[in-house]
Scaffold this active site. Structure first.
Site, PDB file in Angstrom:
ATOM      1  N   LYS A   1     -21.771 -28.720  -5.438  1.00 11.53           N
ATOM      2  CA  LYS A   1     -21.107 -28.374  -4.279  1.00 11.53           C
ATOM      3  C   LYS A   1     -22.108 -28.165  -3.119  1.00 11.53           C
ATOM      4  CE  LYS A   1     -19.779 -23.520  -4.833  1.00 11.53           C
ATOM      5  NZ  LYS A   1     -20.430 -22.699  -3.713  1.00 11.53           N
TER       6      LYS A   1
ATOM      7  N   ARG B   1     -24.292 -30.313   2.029  1.00 14.54           N
ATOM      8  CA  ARG B   1     -25.269 -30.661   2.777  1.00 14.54           C
ATOM      9  C   ARG B   1     -25.074 -32.178   3.360  1.00 14.54           C
ATOM     10  NH1 ARG B   1     -26.718 -26.409   0.236  1.00 14.54           N
ATOM     11  NH2 ARG B   1     -28.397 -24.976   1.053  1.00 14.54           N
TER      12      ARG B   1
ATOM     13  N   GLY C   1     -18.326 -20.331   1.598  1.00 18.91           N
ATOM     14  CA  GLY C   1     -19.355 -20.074   2.458  1.00 18.91           C
ATOM     15  C   GLY C   1     -20.373 -20.976   3.249  1.00 18.91           C
TER      16      GLY C   1
ATOM     17  N   ARG D   1     -17.404 -11.562   5.411  1.00 20.50           N
ATOM     18  CA  ARG D   1     -18.764 -12.021   5.048  1.00 20.50           C
ATOM     19  C   ARG D   1     -19.632 -12.249   6.495  1.00 20.50           C
ATOM     20  NH1 ARG D   1     -18.663 -16.435   0.643  1.00 20.50           N
ATOM     21  NH2 ARG D   1     -20.598 -16.061   0.240  1.00 20.50           N
TER      22      ARG D   1
ATOM     23  N   SER E   1     -29.892 -17.505   2.893  1.00 14.34           N
ATOM     24  CA  SER E   1     -30.472 -18.657   3.211  1.00 14.34           C
ATOM     25  C   SER E   1     -29.386 -19.774   3.837  1.00 14.34           C
ATOM     26  CB  SER E   1     -31.020 -19.385   2.007  1.00 14.34           C
ATOM     27  OG  SER E   1     -29.900 -19.981   1.246  1.00 14.34           O
TER      28      SER E   1
ATOM     29  N   SER F   1     -33.054 -16.447  -1.657  1.00 12.23           N
ATOM     30  CA  SER F   1     -32.499 -17.792  -2.263  1.00 12.23           C
ATOM     31  C   SER F   1     -33.175 -19.124  -1.732  1.00 12.23           C
ATOM     32  CB  SER F   1     -31.142 -18.023  -1.551  1.00 12.23           C
ATOM     33  OG  SER F   1     -30.338 -16.862  -2.135  1.00 12.23           O
TER      34      SER F   1
ATOM     35  N   ASP G   1     -26.519 -17.158  -8.076  1.00  9.66           N
ATOM     36  CA  ASP G   1     -25.216 -17.546  -8.644  1.00  9.66           C
ATOM     37  C   ASP G   1     -25.197 -17.242 -10.125  1.00  9.66           C
ATOM     38  OD1 ASP G   1     -24.625 -17.749  -5.994  1.00  9.66           O
ATOM     39  OD2 ASP G   1     -24.519 -20.013  -6.160  1.00  9.66           O
TER      40      ASP G   1
ATOM     41  N   LYS H   1     -21.025 -11.831  -1.296  1.00 12.43           N
ATOM     42  CA  LYS H   1     -20.432 -12.994  -1.802  1.00 12.43           C
ATOM     43  C   LYS H   1     -19.030 -13.108  -1.846  1.00 12.43           C
ATOM     44  CE  LYS H   1     -24.809 -14.925  -3.476  1.00 12.43           C
ATOM     45  NZ  LYS H   1     -25.166 -15.594  -2.197  1.00 12.43           N
TER      46      LYS H   1
END
Ligand code: S3P
Ligand code: PEP
Length: 405
Positions: free
Chosen positions: A22, A27, A69, A98, A145, A172, A290, A317
């Site tokens: 994902k 991206r 996120g 968040r 990040s 990250s 993660d 998170k």
């Protein structure tokens, strides 16, 4: 949906197709929106990718990205730099907790028109897209990040490109490197050295097809299953030895648990062999946050002591993952100590059976605890949360002889 899980088979064999990462998918979708001659193969079927793809068809109105996120952060930069669009980006109750201020501040310094609808520093955001002309920006890099990647992704579309000066201890980092490699693969020049990133400007890029590697974070649950089993041979496709995903460090970490990774063509085969007699697992997961839940639960099942560090991002998170892990592991009788950035699990002699796992709207809570069913029956509450990253997870568990009902 509540699911009861049991497992009695000692010999685990399966051949599974995991869909695209994902992180890579999201991206590439932003890049494709900026440079439409990019084709994407093996796109993730996760909710987070579906919502981002749908959002990119809109240029006005309300966009709800639920729990995603990366979608929240990447779309904020994308829409802020897209002249003429006017959107409100909102999300789930948790998404509104968040933080996003560091990214919004940086974009505003670049000339963006972004306002907070409710609380300063948090979604929903009201964005009027504008041409951004500033070509150098400072950004604190020790919180997420994703803020850095969001700016990198729009960098090449700005008239003079973008220099990003990172402040604080970068967190990250592999995700920043992933962004850079994907940009380079698409034909965009970029450099990342010490605390400076520079993305060169480019109007058009050559047509290309980019294949997304399957998701290593999703693979982590099969590493855990193999580590807890007596013998296992689990084949997963499509994976590469030289991965862009930081979570591919799993292959090294799970050697300690006796799981060997063989690369065969475009697949990996996880083979469980005799575990080394490590009595204490110590990992710094600053680069791979993660997989913290997966590793902690593997250790719980294997009755191992485990000290995980570098977990400062877990509190912001999908849920406060440190607290959630502590709450749920203690239900099995474990002793767990947490600080703001670490977790210490002491060896748990007897695992309590029939524990009900709360998932806190966090896909990784559901998936990380599922492998424990090899030791004791467990119940997962709100099991549908897995669709955030891995909608086929429960079906794939059945292929490994888990009784899921
Ligand atoms: O850029 C990405 O795709 C991601 C970066 C990481 O977030 P942080 O940088 O906030 O730790 C990771 O936890 C998240 O699942 C995906
Ligand atoms: C933290 C995660 O995702 P995001 O930050 O993109 O919501 C995750 O998938 O574990």
């Amino acid at each position: 949906m509540t699911l009861s899980l049991q497992h009695s088979s000692k010999n685990l064999i399966a051949d599974l197709q995991i869909t695209g990462s994902k992180s890579e998918s999201n991206r590439l979708l932003i890049l494709q929106a900026l440079y439409p001659n990019i084709q994407i193969e093996n796109l993730s079927n996760s909710d987070d990718t579906v919502v981002l793809k749908k959002a990119l068809d809109q240029s006005s109105g309300v966009i709800d990205i639920h729990h995603a996120g990366t979608a929240m952060r990447f779309l904020t930069a994308y829409f802020a730099s897209k002249e003429g669009c006017e959107v409100e980006i909102t999300g789930s109750k948790r998404m509104k907790e968040r933080p996003i201020r560091l990214l919004v501040d940086a974009l505003q310094r670049m000339g963006a028109d972004i306002q907070y609808k409710n609380e300063i520093g948090y979604p929903p955001l009201l964005i009027k897209g504008k041409k951004l002309h500033v070509d150098s920006v400072k950004l604190q890099a020790n919180v997420s990040s994703q803020y850095v990647s969001a700016l990198m992704l729009i960098g090449a579309s700005l008239p003079k490109g973008l220099e990003i000066i990172l402040e604080g201890q970068i967190t990250s980092t592999p995700y920043i490197l992933m962004t850079l490699e994907i940009l380079q693969h698409a034909g965009i020049k970029g450099d990342f050295k010490d605390d400076r990133i520079f993305i060169h400007p480019v109007k058009n890029i050559a047509a290309s097809t980019i294949a997304v590697e399957s998701d290593w974070s999703s693979a982590s649950y099969f590493y855990s299953i193999a580590a807890i089993s007596e013998t296992a041979e689990i084949k997963l496709s499509n994976y590469r030895k030289s991965s862009r995903q930081g979570d591919s460090c799993l292959a090294k970490i799970y050697k300690h648990f006796g799981v060997q990774t063989e690369f065969q063509g475009n697949s990996i085969i996880l083979k469980k062999q005799k575990a080394t007699t490590s009595i204490r697992v110590c990992e710094d997961l600053r680069d791979a946050p993660d997989i913290a839940q997966t590793i902690a639960v593997t250790c719980l099942a294997r009755r191992l002591e485990c000290k995980l560090e570098g977990l400062h991002t877990l509190k912001i998170k999908e849920t406060d993952r440190l607290q959630a892990l502590k709450n749920e592991m203690e239900k099995f009788g474990a002793e767990v100590k947490t600080t703001k950035d670490s977790l210490h699990l002491l060896p748990c002699k007897n695992l309590k059976a029939n524990v009900q796992i709360e998932t806190y709207n966090d896909h990784r809570m559901a998936m990380a605890f599922a492998p424990l069913a090899q030791k004791v029956p467990v119940t997962i509450i709100d099991a549908e949360v897995v669709s955030k990253s891995y909608p086929d997870f429960w079906e794939d568990l059945k292929k490994l002889q888990f009784l899921v009902q």
